[in-house]
Design a protein around this motif. Structure first.
Motif, mmCIF file in Angstrom:
data_model
loop_
_atom_site.group_PDB
_atom_site.id
_atom_site.type_symbol
_atom_site.label_atom_id
_atom_site.label_comp_id
_atom_site.label_asym_id
_atom_site.label_seq_id
_atom_site.Cartn_x
_atom_site.Cartn_y
_atom_site.Cartn_z
ATOM 1 N N CYS A 167 -5.928 0.044 6.628
ATOM 2 C CA CYS A 167 -6.926 -0.466 5.700
ATOM 3 C C CYS A 167 -6.328 -0.495 4.299
ATOM 4 O O CYS A 167 -5.130 -0.309 4.125
ATOM 5 N N LYS A 168 -7.171 -0.690 3.325
ATOM 6 C CA LYS A 168 -6.767 -0.595 1.926
ATOM 7 C C LYS A 168 -7.457 0.618 1.313
ATOM 8 O O LYS A 168 -8.614 0.898 1.627
ATOM 9 N N ASP A 169 -6.739 1.319 0.435
ATOM 10 C CA ASP A 169 -7.364 2.446 -0.244
ATOM 11 C C ASP A 169 -8.146 1.945 -1.459
ATOM 12 O O ASP A 169 -8.227 0.734 -1.703
ATOM 13 N N LYS A 170 -8.714 2.857 -2.231
ATOM 14 C CA LYS A 170 -9.554 2.463 -3.366
ATOM 15 C C LYS A 170 -8.782 1.717 -4.443
ATOM 16 O O LYS A 170 -9.369 1.007 -5.249
ATOM 17 N N GLU A 171 -7.454 1.836 -4.444
ATOM 18 C CA GLU A 171 -6.621 1.109 -5.406
ATOM 19 C C GLU A 171 -6.130 -0.220 -4.842
ATOM 20 O O GLU A 171 -5.390 -0.938 -5.499
ATOM 21 N N GLY A 172 -6.506 -0.537 -3.608
ATOM 22 C CA GLY A 172 -6.120 -1.789 -2.982
ATOM 23 C C GLY A 172 -4.780 -1.762 -2.271
ATOM 24 O O GLY A 172 -4.297 -2.796 -1.826
ATOM 25 N N VAL A 190 -0.327 6.825 4.628
ATOM 26 C CA VAL A 190 0.997 6.368 4.210
ATOM 27 C C VAL A 190 0.850 5.007 3.547
ATOM 28 O O VAL A 190 0.235 4.093 4.112
ATOM 29 N N ASN A 191 1.425 4.860 2.362
ATOM 30 C CA ASN A 191 1.459 3.582 1.657
ATOM 31 C C ASN A 191 2.365 2.642 2.442
ATOM 32 O O ASN A 191 3.557 2.898 2.593
ATOM 33 N N LEU A 192 1.805 1.543 2.945
ATOM 34 C CA LEU A 192 2.572 0.630 3.781
ATOM 35 C C LEU A 192 3.479 -0.301 2.984
ATOM 36 O O LEU A 192 4.190 -1.116 3.563
ATOM 37 N N ASP A 193 3.464 -0.178 1.680
ATOM 38 C CA ASP A 193 4.409 -0.900 0.826
ATOM 39 C C ASP A 193 5.382 0.082 0.192
ATOM 40 O O ASP A 193 6.096 -0.260 -0.741
ATOM 41 N N GLY A 194 5.402 1.308 0.714
ATOM 42 C CA GLY A 194 6.206 2.378 0.142
ATOM 43 C C GLY A 194 7.583 2.495 0.762
ATOM 44 O O GLY A 194 8.106 1.565 1.376
ATOM 45 N N GLU A 195 8.124 3.708 0.630
ATOM 46 C CA GLU A 195 9.518 3.954 1.007
ATOM 47 C C GLU A 195 9.675 5.019 2.092
ATOM 48 O O GLU A 195 10.715 5.655 2.176
ATOM 49 N N VAL A 196 8.675 5.195 2.924
ATOM 50 C CA VAL A 196 8.795 6.151 4.025
ATOM 51 C C VAL A 196 9.679 5.519 5.103
ATOM 52 O O VAL A 196 9.424 4.380 5.529
ATOM 53 N N PRO A 197 10.720 6.219 5.561
ATOM 54 C CA PRO A 197 11.601 5.655 6.585
ATOM 55 C C PRO A 197 10.834 5.312 7.871
ATOM 56 O O PRO A 197 9.905 6.023 8.266
ATOM 57 N N ASP A 198 11.263 4.230 8.520
ATOM 58 C CA ASP A 198 10.634 3.803 9.778
ATOM 59 C C ASP A 198 10.569 4.939 10.791
ATOM 60 O O ASP A 198 9.546 5.120 11.454
ATOM 61 N N GLU A 199 11.647 5.700 10.912
ATOM 62 C CA GLU A 199 11.686 6.764 11.919
ATOM 63 C C GLU A 199 10.637 7.847 11.647
ATOM 64 O O GLU A 199 10.051 8.388 12.581
ATOM 65 N N ILE A 200 10.396 8.161 10.387
ATOM 66 C CA ILE A 200 9.360 9.154 10.041
ATOM 67 C C ILE A 200 7.988 8.603 10.413
ATOM 68 O O ILE A 200 7.155 9.306 11.004
ATOM 69 N N LEU A 201 7.746 7.345 10.104
ATOM 70 C CA LEU A 201 6.459 6.733 10.431
ATOM 71 C C LEU A 201 6.251 6.688 11.951
ATOM 72 O O LEU A 201 5.151 6.966 12.436
ATOM 73 N N LYS A 202 7.300 6.407 12.708
ATOM 74 C CA LYS A 202 7.183 6.416 14.175
ATOM 75 C C LYS A 202 6.868 7.813 14.693
ATOM 76 O O LYS A 202 6.037 7.970 15.598
ATOM 77 N N VAL A 203 7.490 8.836 14.115
ATOM 78 C CA VAL A 203 7.187 10.220 14.515
ATOM 79 C C VAL A 203 5.725 10.533 14.222
ATOM 80 O O VAL A 203 5.036 11.159 15.041
ATOM 81 N N MET A 204 5.235 10.096 13.073
ATOM 82 C CA MET A 204 3.832 10.334 12.722
ATOM 83 C C MET A 204 2.890 9.638 13.700
ATOM 84 O O MET A 204 1.887 10.223 14.132
ATOM 85 N N ILE A 205 3.189 8.399 14.053
ATOM 86 C CA ILE A 205 2.359 7.662 15.016
ATOM 87 C C ILE A 205 2.387 8.359 16.370
ATOM 88 O O ILE A 205 1.338 8.560 17.005
#
Length: 120
Positions: free
Chosen positions: A40-45, A82-97
């Motif tokens: 989704c989008k947060d309160k800041e868009g 997680v900000n989807l326009d940010g700099e979190v590595p793909d592998e970290i995001l996959k671990v989170m999912i």
């Protein structure tokens, strides 16, 4: 959104269904009736994904990455956004999912777990 692979990755998990919660403007990814992820989008868009994590792991991630914060409109101990326009590595995001899926899967009854397992 920087992470174009996310939806395909989440939907590849056994038993996951997607719906759209109109009142919240959220795309939700559900295992049975329990949410594994929300985009989704947060309160800041900002485009975000919200995922469940073990509390200590989530706290560690929030310390390491400025683009990971406490869950937007969710329990701040168990959920992280997680900000989807940010700099979190793909592998970290996959671990989170993966962890979010596993935590929700384990919260289901053994009978339901077996039913989901039959999809494999």
């Amino acid at each position: 959104m920087k992470y174009h692979w996310i939806e395909e990755y989440i939907l590849s998990k056994v038993g996951i269904n997607k719906d759209f919660k109109k009142e919240w403007n959220w795309n939700r990814y559900l295992l049975k009736d329990k949410m594994v992820a929300a985009i989704c989008k947060d309160k800041e868009g900002k485009n975000i994904i919200t995922l469940k994590c073990e509390p200590i792991f989530g706290e560690e991630l929030r310390t390491r990455y400025e683009d990971i914060v406490e869950g937007y409109y969710m329990n701040k101990v168990h959920w992280n956004s997680v900000n989807l326009d940010g700099e979190v590595p793909d592998e970290i995001l996959k671990v989170m999912i993966d962890q979010s899926y596993e935590l929700i899967f384990r919260s289901l009854s053994k009978k339901v777990q077996r039913e989901i397992g039959e999809y494999k």
